[in-house]
Design an enzyme around this catalytic site. Sequence first.
Site, short mmCIF file in Angstrom:
data_model
loop_
_atom_site.label_atom_id
_atom_site.label_comp_id
_atom_site.label_asym_id
_atom_site.label_seq_id
_atom_site.Cartn_x
_atom_site.Cartn_y
_atom_site.Cartn_z
N CYS A 20 0.84 -1.20 0.00
CA CYS A 20 0.00 0.00 0.00
C CYS A 20 0.88 1.26 0.00
O CYS A 20 1.56 1.53 -0.98
CB CYS A 20 -0.97 -0.05 1.17
N HIS B 254 -3.54 -5.69 1.01
CA HIS B 254 -2.86 -5.89 2.30
C HIS B 254 -2.80 -7.36 2.73
O HIS B 254 -3.71 -7.82 3.43
CB HIS B 254 -3.62 -5.12 3.39
N GLU C 254 -0.93 -8.59 4.99
CA GLU C 254 -0.74 -8.64 6.46
C GLU C 254 -2.06 -8.48 7.20
O GLU C 254 -2.18 -8.91 8.33
CB GLU C 254 0.29 -7.58 6.89
#
Lengths: 218, 81
Positions: free
Chosen positions: A85, A192, A194
């Site tokens: 990002c 994302h 994560e």
Amino acid sequence: MKFAIIVFPGSNCDYDAFYALKNIGYDVKFVWHKNTSLDNFDGILIPGGFSYGDYLRTGAIAKFSPIMKSVIKESKKGKVIIGICNGFQILIESGLLPGSLINNSNIKFISKQVILNIKSSNSVFTRHIEGKQLKMPIAHRQGNYIANDKILKELQDNEQILFEYANNPNGSMLNIAGIINKKRNVLGMMPHPERASDNILGSSDGKFIFESVLKNYA
Amino acid sequence: MKAKIFIKYKEGILDPQGTVTNKALKSINIKGIDSIGIGKYIEMDFKKSINKDNATAIAEDSCKQLLANPNTETYSFIIED
């Protein structure tokens, strides 16, 4: 495998990344952006957020942080570097990845789950997950990937596009969600992984990417 | 001495702010506008010791290194006393 997570003023996915990498078995440390050495690490992750408040342009000020010189130096040694990002935006501004990320075509901040197709399994990030579809969130306003025809052709010819959106949410050319450099050690992606590393978060597909890197290292 | 710096998107780069603003102007019945481009305007005040040549060089350098993204934007500036 020792991974550094770079923390800028305004990073906000640093703890998510720490959690995801730690659970998989990485040795993870936060590194403040004023530091200048990354010698002791095998990999580097630049997390999402709003570094320097996104002032001027996303990632534009962060590229002058002292740590970025080391990130560039380590990338030349072939170490694994992942920008997610805002981290992707910083890697682009720093010249480690080609193209630009501009306003989403609908001019809105988009926060939702997306499905990614794996476009190439020829990388440490995707080697062990060929043919899978991955579900993970996006949360950005400037994620619309653009590049000139020459760069787009190179990205395609060299299999540098790793992830593409199944349903393009932001107007990105060629549905691009994530790319790597020519040397294949630097990954930038808007979605994302994560934040999709635990079933309680709605998906754990993001883990596949980090696991693939670790398997490759071992 | 002051630099007035204008940064705008290159032609062909999607400018959703401009497009939406143009639509809004049309909706309030303002006619005759073909298109709108929205960019950035930056004012740079120089120290007293800086002359016009220095100011031009500093503004140019700032635009190249940081203020504009050469992939997507163009810049221009005027230097004023």
